[in-house]
Scaffold this motif. Structure first.
Motif, PDB file in Angstrom:
ATOM      1  N   LEU A 238       0.827  -1.203   0.000  1.00 35.74           N
ATOM      2  CA  LEU A 238       0.000   0.000   0.000  1.00 35.74           C
ATOM      3  C   LEU A 238       0.865   1.258   0.000  1.00 35.74           C
ATOM      4  N   LEU A 239       1.912   1.253   0.828  1.00 39.35           N
ATOM      5  CA  LEU A 239       2.811   2.408   0.902  1.00 39.35           C
ATOM      6  C   LEU A 239       3.627   2.572  -0.372  1.00 39.35           C
ATOM      7  N   CYS A 240       3.881   1.469  -1.037  1.00 36.86           N
ATOM      8  CA  CYS A 240       4.728   1.496  -2.237  1.00 36.86           C
ATOM      9  C   CYS A 240       3.878   1.385  -3.490  1.00 36.86           C
ATOM     10  N   GLY A 241       2.733   2.038  -3.492  1.00 38.64           N
ATOM     11  CA  GLY A 241       1.849   1.980  -4.656  1.00 38.64           C
ATOM     12  C   GLY A 241       2.490   2.532  -5.913  1.00 38.64           C
ATOM     13  N   GLY A 242       3.376   3.494  -5.752  1.00 36.84           N
ATOM     14  CA  GLY A 242       4.025   4.092  -6.918  1.00 36.84           C
ATOM     15  C   GLY A 242       5.347   3.461  -7.254  1.00 36.84           C
ATOM     16  N   CYS A 243       5.700   2.373  -6.590  1.00 38.52           N
ATOM     17  CA  CYS A 243       6.993   1.740  -6.850  1.00 38.52           C
ATOM     18  C   CYS A 243       6.995   1.136  -8.252  1.00 38.52           C
ATOM     19  N   THR A 244       8.132   1.192  -8.884  1.00 34.94           N
ATOM     20  CA  THR A 244       8.239   0.653 -10.236  1.00 34.94           C
ATOM     21  C   THR A 244       8.494  -0.845 -10.188  1.00 34.94           C
ATOM     22  N   CYS A 245       8.066  -1.496 -11.200  1.00 36.70           N
ATOM     23  CA  CYS A 245       8.258  -2.935 -11.321  1.00 36.70           C
ATOM     24  C   CYS A 245       9.703  -3.219 -11.706  1.00 36.70           C
ATOM     25  N   VAL A 246      10.282  -4.193 -11.086  1.00 37.72           N
ATOM     26  CA  VAL A 246      11.634  -4.579 -11.423  1.00 37.72           C
ATOM     27  C   VAL A 246      11.625  -5.899 -12.193  1.00 37.72           C
ATOM     28  N   CYS A 247      10.589  -6.070 -13.030  1.00 35.68           N
ATOM     29  CA  CYS A 247      10.419  -7.325 -13.755  1.00 35.68           C
ATOM     30  C   CYS A 247      11.341  -7.413 -14.972  1.00 35.68           C
ATOM     31  N   GLY A 248      11.971  -6.340 -15.339  1.00 32.31           N
ATOM     32  CA  GLY A 248      12.839  -6.364 -16.499  1.00 32.31           C
ATOM     33  C   GLY A 248      12.278  -5.541 -17.627  1.00 32.31           C
ATOM     34  N   CYS A 249      13.091  -5.375 -18.626  1.00 31.94           N
ATOM     35  CA  CYS A 249      12.752  -4.529 -19.764  1.00 31.94           C
ATOM     36  C   CYS A 249      11.959  -5.336 -20.791  1.00 31.94           C
TER      37      CYS A 249
END
Length: 147
Positions: free
Chosen positions: A16-27
């Motif tokens: 919830l706090l990291c709703g704006g976190c980017t995905c680190v799933c790869g390019c």
């Protein structure tokens, strides 16, 4: 002391706090290459509103180019890729070739002036420096060091 079994209840809070976190799933290069032509088309549409003979005059299209750059950056980051990257650079080079291939950089070719001009430009300041140093020395000797 807390055990690892108590940590899972914190996971929803972190998400919830990291709703704006980017995905680190790869390019996702495939998706990126599908999205970039939209940026290119928008730039092309705007450039066609500018007279062709003004395509080499940066102030005429700098806003459009800035929007194009921002578009490529946003689309690249949205699919988890770094910006710039080699694929983006190739795409931008293609846009440059399409719109700016006829723009030349007129560089001024600098060369030394002829000797009859160059020699006085070098010698006169040197002679003036010696003359001023001599004048100050002579003035100090004649006045006894008083100002």
């Amino acid at each position: 002391m807390q055990t690892r079994a108590q940590w899972p209840h914190l996971l929803p809070l972190l998400l919830l706090l990291c709703g704006g976190c980017t995905c680190v799933c790869g390019c996702n290069e495939t998706e990126m290459l599908q999205r970039l032509p939209l940026c290119g088309k928008a730039f092309a549409d705007m450039m066609h509103k500018v007279d062709v003979w003004k395509w080499c005059d940066l102030p005429e299209f700098v806003v459009y180019y800035n929007n194009f750059t921002l578009c490529t950056e946003e689309e690249t980051i949205d699919v988890g890729c770094y910006w710039p990257n080699p694929l983006i650079q190739d795409f931008i080079i293609g846009i440059h070739q399409q719109f700016f291939s006829n723009c030349t950089v007129d560089r001024t070719h600098w060369e030394d002036p002829p000797d009859e001009v160059l020699i006085p430009l070098i010698v006169v300041p040197i002679l003036l420096t010696f003359a001023m140093a001599g004048l100050v020395t002579w003035h100090n000797k004649c006045s006894g060091g008083r100002l």
